[in-house]
Design a protein around this motif. Structure first.
Motif, short mmCIF file in Angstrom:
data_model
loop_
_atom_site.label_atom_id
_atom_site.label_comp_id
_atom_site.label_asym_id
_atom_site.label_seq_id
_atom_site.Cartn_x
_atom_site.Cartn_y
_atom_site.Cartn_z
N VAL A 65 0.84 -1.21 0.00
CA VAL A 65 0.00 0.00 0.00
C VAL A 65 0.87 1.25 0.00
N PHE A 66 1.91 1.24 0.85
CA PHE A 66 2.81 2.40 0.93
C PHE A 66 3.49 2.65 -0.41
N LEU A 67 4.02 1.59 -1.04
CA LEU A 67 4.73 1.74 -2.30
C LEU A 67 3.78 2.17 -3.42
N PHE A 68 2.54 1.67 -3.39
CA PHE A 68 1.56 2.06 -4.40
C PHE A 68 1.29 3.56 -4.33
N PHE A 69 1.05 4.06 -3.13
CA PHE A 69 0.79 5.49 -2.97
C PHE A 69 2.04 6.32 -3.25
N GLY A 100 2.14 3.46 -9.83
CA GLY A 100 1.79 2.81 -8.57
C GLY A 100 2.15 1.33 -8.59
N ILE A 101 1.89 0.68 -9.73
CA ILE A 101 2.23 -0.74 -9.87
C ILE A 101 3.74 -0.91 -10.01
N ALA A 102 4.40 -0.03 -10.76
CA ALA A 102 5.85 -0.13 -10.95
C ALA A 102 6.60 -0.06 -9.63
N PHE A 103 6.07 0.69 -8.69
CA PHE A 103 6.74 0.84 -7.40
C PHE A 103 6.60 -0.40 -6.51
N GLN A 104 5.91 -1.44 -7.00
CA GLN A 104 5.87 -2.72 -6.29
C GLN A 104 7.12 -3.55 -6.56
N LEU A 105 7.93 -3.11 -7.51
CA LEU A 105 9.12 -3.86 -7.90
C LEU A 105 10.05 -4.17 -6.74
N PRO A 106 10.36 -3.22 -5.85
CA PRO A 106 11.28 -3.55 -4.75
C PRO A 106 10.80 -4.70 -3.89
N LEU A 142 12.07 8.36 -17.83
CA LEU A 142 11.85 8.54 -16.40
C LEU A 142 11.44 7.24 -15.73
N MET A 143 10.56 6.47 -16.37
CA MET A 143 10.16 5.19 -15.78
C MET A 143 11.34 4.22 -15.75
N PHE A 144 12.14 4.21 -16.81
CA PHE A 144 13.33 3.35 -16.86
C PHE A 144 14.27 3.69 -15.70
N ALA A 145 14.51 4.99 -15.49
CA ALA A 145 15.39 5.42 -14.40
C ALA A 145 14.82 5.02 -13.04
N LEU A 157 14.75 1.63 -8.13
CA LEU A 157 14.01 0.74 -7.23
C LEU A 157 14.65 -0.64 -7.16
N TYR A 158 15.13 -1.13 -8.29
CA TYR A 158 15.78 -2.43 -8.35
C TYR A 158 17.04 -2.44 -7.48
N GLU A 159 17.86 -1.43 -7.60
CA GLU A 159 19.11 -1.37 -6.84
C GLU A 159 18.83 -1.19 -5.35
N ILE A 160 17.83 -0.39 -5.00
CA ILE A 160 17.48 -0.22 -3.59
C ILE A 160 16.99 -1.53 -3.00
N ALA A 161 16.15 -2.25 -3.75
CA ALA A 161 15.63 -3.53 -3.27
C ALA A 161 16.75 -4.54 -3.06
N LEU A 162 17.71 -4.58 -3.97
CA LEU A 162 18.84 -5.50 -3.82
C LEU A 162 19.70 -5.13 -2.61
N ALA A 163 19.88 -3.84 -2.38
CA ALA A 163 20.67 -3.41 -1.23
C ALA A 163 20.00 -3.83 0.08
#
Length: 262
Positions: free
Chosen positions: A115-119, A166-172, A218-221, A226-232
């Motif tokens: 929910v947090f990442l979606f918003f 909102g959906i893209a931010f579910q990636l992490p 912008l979406m690619f960036a 998000l990918y790098e943050i999730a891996l960290a």
């Protein structure tokens, strides 16, 4: 809300699915009926964010039913946002009985994180993406001639961008869980980053509704960040739980380690 037993006949599973879908649909419909009366103010809020790019032009409704259609879409859009905690919970709760008892403790934090990442994704899109995307798109059109801003087109693109981010931010969350449970080993995520980046580039080109290079870049960036943050975060959690050697584990290694604990 109640959770069904892990083992049920197939018809009971279908009944459980129907019950949860019904809860989602009824929640969204009831919320839409209430939100419908506030749609003029909500539409004004949406347009204010891109008003500078429109250069003072007003939206045009192109048909008799256009106003009702637009207001219904906007009401449905905001109802999905408002009901997103219910939607996410009902979806996850359907699969909850299949999880082991110690895995169920992750469900409530997962719902909260989703929910947090979606918003967060929608807020990012509202303040960063919308002005940039519409600014670029309208500049291209103004160089050709006068624009007749169709309200339905503008607002549809606007809502699709918001939902998309909102959906893209579910990636992490996805990357985190795949790594932490070693469904995809951390070392694989790290070593195959080139393939992942290319996949993000293709995904950005496919899912952005306006097809502008500004939005895609912008979406690619954002996806890369998000990918790098999730891996960290996943690396920190894995090392803290199992040690640095666990970064190389496969799913089989993880299951063997869990078996050895018993």
């Amino acid at each position: 809300m109640p959770i069904g037993p892990a083992r049920m006949p197939i018809m009971d599973h279908l009944g459980e699915l129907r019950r949860r879908v019904t809860i989602i649909v009824v929640s969204v419909i009831v919320c839409s009926l209430i939100v419908y009366f506030a749609t003029p103010a909500l539409i004004e809020l949406m347009i204010d964010q891109i008003q500078e790019a429109m250069r003072g032009q007003e939206l045009v409704v192109m048909s008799v039913l256009g106003g009702f259609t637009i207001r219904f879409k906007v009401a449905l859009f905001f109802s999905v946002i408002i009901c997103s905690p219910i939607i996410i919970w009902e979806v996850l709760a359907f699969f909850l009985p299949a999880l082991k008892p110690k895995e169920r403790r992750w469900v409530v934090p997962t719902v909260a994180a989703m929910v947090f990442l979606f918003f967060l994704g929608m807020v990012f899109c509202f303040f960063i993406i919308q002005p940039a995307a519409f600014g670029w798109l309208l500049d291209q059109s103004f160089e050709i001639g006068t624009i007749m801003p169709n309200a339905e087109d503008y607002l549809t693109i606007y809502m699709l961008l918001e939902i998309g981010f909102g959906i893209a931010f579910q990636l992490p969350l996805l990357v985190f869980y795949l790594s932490i449970f070693h469904l995809v080993p951390y070392k694989t995520f790290r070593s195959q980053w080139r393939i992942v980046y290319v996949a993000f580039m293709v995904l950005s080109a496919v899912v952005t509704p306006d097809a502008s290079p500004v939005t895609m870049i912008l979406m690619f960036a954002v996806l890369i960040a998000l990918y790098e943050i999730a891996l960290a975060v996943a690396r920190f959690a894995i090392v803290a739980r199992d040690g640095k050697e666990a970064l190389k584990w496969s799913r089989e290694d993880y299951e063997q380690r869990e078996f050895d604990k018993l």
